[in-house]
Design an enzyme around this catalytic site. Structure first.
Site, mmCIF file in Angstrom:
data_model
loop_
_atom_site.group_PDB
_atom_site.id
_atom_site.type_symbol
_atom_site.label_atom_id
_atom_site.label_comp_id
_atom_site.label_asym_id
_atom_site.label_seq_id
_atom_site.Cartn_x
_atom_site.Cartn_y
_atom_site.Cartn_z
ATOM 1 C CG HIS A 189 36.730 -111.761 116.401
ATOM 2 N ND1 HIS A 189 35.632 -112.387 115.857
ATOM 3 C CD2 HIS A 189 37.797 -112.449 115.964
ATOM 4 C CE1 HIS A 189 36.038 -113.408 115.136
ATOM 5 N NE2 HIS A 189 37.343 -113.470 115.174
ATOM 6 C CD GLU A 428 11.692 -117.914 104.693
ATOM 7 O OE1 GLU A 428 11.969 -116.772 105.072
ATOM 8 O OE2 GLU A 428 12.400 -118.884 104.939
ATOM 9 C CG ASP A 452 13.585 -114.641 102.281
ATOM 10 O OD1 ASP A 452 14.247 -114.077 101.392
ATOM 11 O OD2 ASP A 452 14.086 -115.146 103.301
ATOM 12 C CB CYS A 499 9.303 -114.023 112.314
ATOM 13 S SG CYS A 499 9.637 -115.089 110.902
HETATM 14 C C1 PEP Z 1 12.096 -113.452 106.527
HETATM 15 O O1 PEP Z 1 12.437 -113.847 105.406
HETATM 16 O O2 PEP Z 1 11.182 -112.635 106.728
HETATM 17 C C2 PEP Z 1 12.810 -113.944 107.731
HETATM 18 C C3 PEP Z 1 12.372 -113.684 108.942
HETATM 19 O O3 PEP Z 1 13.956 -114.651 107.523
HETATM 20 P P1 PEP Z 1 15.375 -113.980 107.149
HETATM 21 O O4 PEP Z 1 15.210 -112.499 107.215
HETATM 22 O O5 PEP Z 1 16.362 -114.518 108.131
HETATM 23 O O6 PEP Z 1 15.587 -114.507 105.773
HETATM 24 MG MG MG Z 2 13.756 -115.537 105.263
#
Ligand code: PEP
Ligand code: MG
Length: 537
Positions: A189, A428, A452, A499
């Site tokens: 923590h 993804e 992913d 993302c």
């Molecule tokens: C991804 O898979 O690109 C994503 C943004 O999700 P995470 O990295 O949380 O799996």
């Molecule tokens: Mg992901």
């Protein structure tokens, strides 16, 4: 004085230089003796427990102000220990049956459960052992009337075998330039709190008390400590600290500016966050929206599933902090390498291809519905979207829509207010990208999770470092899927963001912009760097 270089592990990033303060915890004077009046002794313990609970409530409020509600939850976990039936029963048996005095009863119960927790493999469960120690030591010090003896008069590099969260929060943070802690992990923590507050931490080295007072450098990026550095090293560090400061200040110029290239092409920059502290950093770095809230923080490190109220409270705080700017909550993505303590994960031969994310949510509605209701209720306080991870089919989206309707009906039946949310899917999996034309007609936006998408397109486990030589983050197959998705989104008149980690990779920013991606969602620290890069294209 000879300089001494000690190698440890990186805990929290950054560099610091200052006088070393080595804290050796005074051994609590918990005398052991047998008692005769067990009722009186148990009342003495109960009085200490009540005082401890009050103290924890105070620490909760202070941490909430300094570092947000999710960090303050450390202290909710501690009050849960103080109310834990097994822990209290063990203390009670020690007093009533074994006739041990209260201090002895507590230290014995503490040792008993500490050994169980610290022997477990899971690092996040092991971190609970520290909570238990913190709670028990606090009880003993209340029973024996001995307080903490940390006494810092100037900003220091604070070294200790371990620091209890209760101790850490009581030290004036302006007095700690950096931390060296012998015990602990990235899950401790104190390390999480230090990261939130921007304090560098090195883990691993035990520091001798005799070194107290010596000038010391720490490098939280590499995990090194240098006691009594020579002049050259000192200069090097001062210049590193300065460079980082100048770099960060230079980037500030880009606050308030749009990400527009020299030719006038614009792209939006969003933030990926995983806690309220990240949201604060995202706002500081001038994000236009939060493009991805990884809501796993609600599920990890808890031994009970979060309630609707827990979800609502945490999400409302994020939405309010964003003050009208959009926030996209991704529903829970547990499974594969992320396991919940509060959930019976089945054994899987192939966890990355297993029961993960939306697959758990669709089958276990008691996890999904409280989260959806929390998001819907938080939507009353701002501009909120919900996004579903690991989608592979239209049927899943239809099932989710039904569950969403159930959530709305439950809120209405309970007379609770909620707001409108826009709905999106993450692209993804190759399957989702390949049916993105059909998915696009079912949702309000899409976001491409390239981490992913790359893992599943290349059939390469993203967590397996042995496979690094085979991993190609710029594989043409992935780019073809991105292009196909972007074209389909635009045909359907909706926007699409990227993302995954690729979004922050300036080697391909130009390419993603040329493909027509509408927004890049990146970690808060990368926002201004990315803006500067785009503005200079
Ligand atoms: C991804 O898979 O690109 C994503 C943004 O999700 P995470 O990295 O949380 O799996
Ligand atoms: Mg992901």
């Amino acid at each position: 004085m000879n300089s001494l270089m000690i190698k440890g592990r990186a805990g929290s990033p950054g560099y610091a230089i200052g006088k070393l303060y080595v804290y050796k915890r005074r051994r609590l004077q918990s005398k052991k003796y047998k008692i005769t009046d067990t009722d009186k002794e148990y009342s003495r313990f109960e009085a200490a427990k009540e005082a401890a609970l009050k103290g924890i409530e105070d620490l909760y409020q202070r941490t909430r102000t300094a570092a947000g509600a999710s960090n303050a939850d450390i202290f909710s976990a501690q009050s849960m220990i103080l109310k834990d039936e097994d822990y209290i029963k063990k203390i009670r048996d020690n007093i009533v049956d074994e006739k041990k005095n209260a201090e002895w009863a507590v230290s014995d119960a503490s040792r008993f459960f500490y050994e169980i927790f610290s022997s477990l493999e899971d690092e996040s469960v092991r971190a609970k052992a520290i909570d238990l120690k913190d709670v028990s030591n606090n009880l003993i010090s209340l029973l024996t009337d001995t307080g903490s003896d940390i006494d810092i008069k100037e900003p220091v590099i604070f070294a200790a075998d371990y620091i209890l969260p209760g101790e850490f929060i009581q030290i004036d943070k302006g007095m700690i330039k950096g931390i060296v802690m012998a015990e602990g992990s990235a899950y401790s923590h104190v390390v999480i709190l230090a990261k939130t507050l921007g304090i560098p931490v090195v883990l691993g080295p035990g520091i001798k008390s005799s070194l107290s007072g010596r000038e010391t450098l720490i490098n939280g990026n590499e995990g090194t400590v240098v006691v009594s550095p020579d002049e050259q090293m000192r200069k090097e560090y001062l210049s590193l600290i300065d460079k980082e400061r100048i770099y960060r200040t230079g980037l500030k110029e880009y606050k308030g500016r749009k990400a527009v290239t020299g030719e006038g092409k614009q792209i939006q920059i969003f933030a990926n966050v995983g806690s309220l502290a990240d949201v604060k950093e995202a706002i500081d770095n001038d994000c236009e929206a939060v493009g991805l809230v990884r809501t796993e923080f609600m599920f990890l490190e808890r031994d009970k599933l979060p309630t609707e109220e827990d979800h609502y409270r945490a999400y409302k705080e994020i939405v309010e902090a964003m003050n009208g700017k959009p926030v996209v909550f991704r529903t829970m993505d547990i499974g594969a390498d992320k396991k919940m303590l509060s959930y019976k994960h089945i054994h899987e031969e192939n966890p990355a291809l297993g029961k993960r994310a939306i697959r758990i949510c669709i089958t276990d509605k008691e996890i999904f519905i409280p989260q959806l209701k929390g998001i819907l209720r938080a939507a009353r306080h701002g501009d909120v979207s919900v996004m579903y991870p690991m989608i592979i089919s239209k049927t899943e989206v239809l099932k989710i829509n039904n569950i969403m309707e159930e959530a709305v009906e439950e809120l209405e039946a309970a007379g609770l207010e909620y707001g409108e949310v826009k709905k999106g899917v993450m692209i993804e999996t190759p399957a989702a990208a390949l049916i993105s034309d059909e998915l696009a007609s079912m949702v309000d936006f899409m976001s491409i999770g390239t981490n992913d998408l790359t893992q599943y397109t290349l059939a390469l486990d993203r967590a397996n470092s042995e496979l690094a030589p085979f991993y190609d983050p710029y594989h043409e197959g992935v780019f073809k899927l991105i292009k196909y998705t972007v074209d389909n989104a635009h045909k359907a008149g909706i926007k699409v963001a990227v993302c995954g980690e690729l979004a922050a990779d300036t080697k391909i920013t130009r390419q993603l912009m040329d493909l027509g991606v509408d927004a890049l969602s990146v970690s808060p620290r990368r926002i201004l760097e990315l803006k500067r890069f785009i503005c200079n294209l």
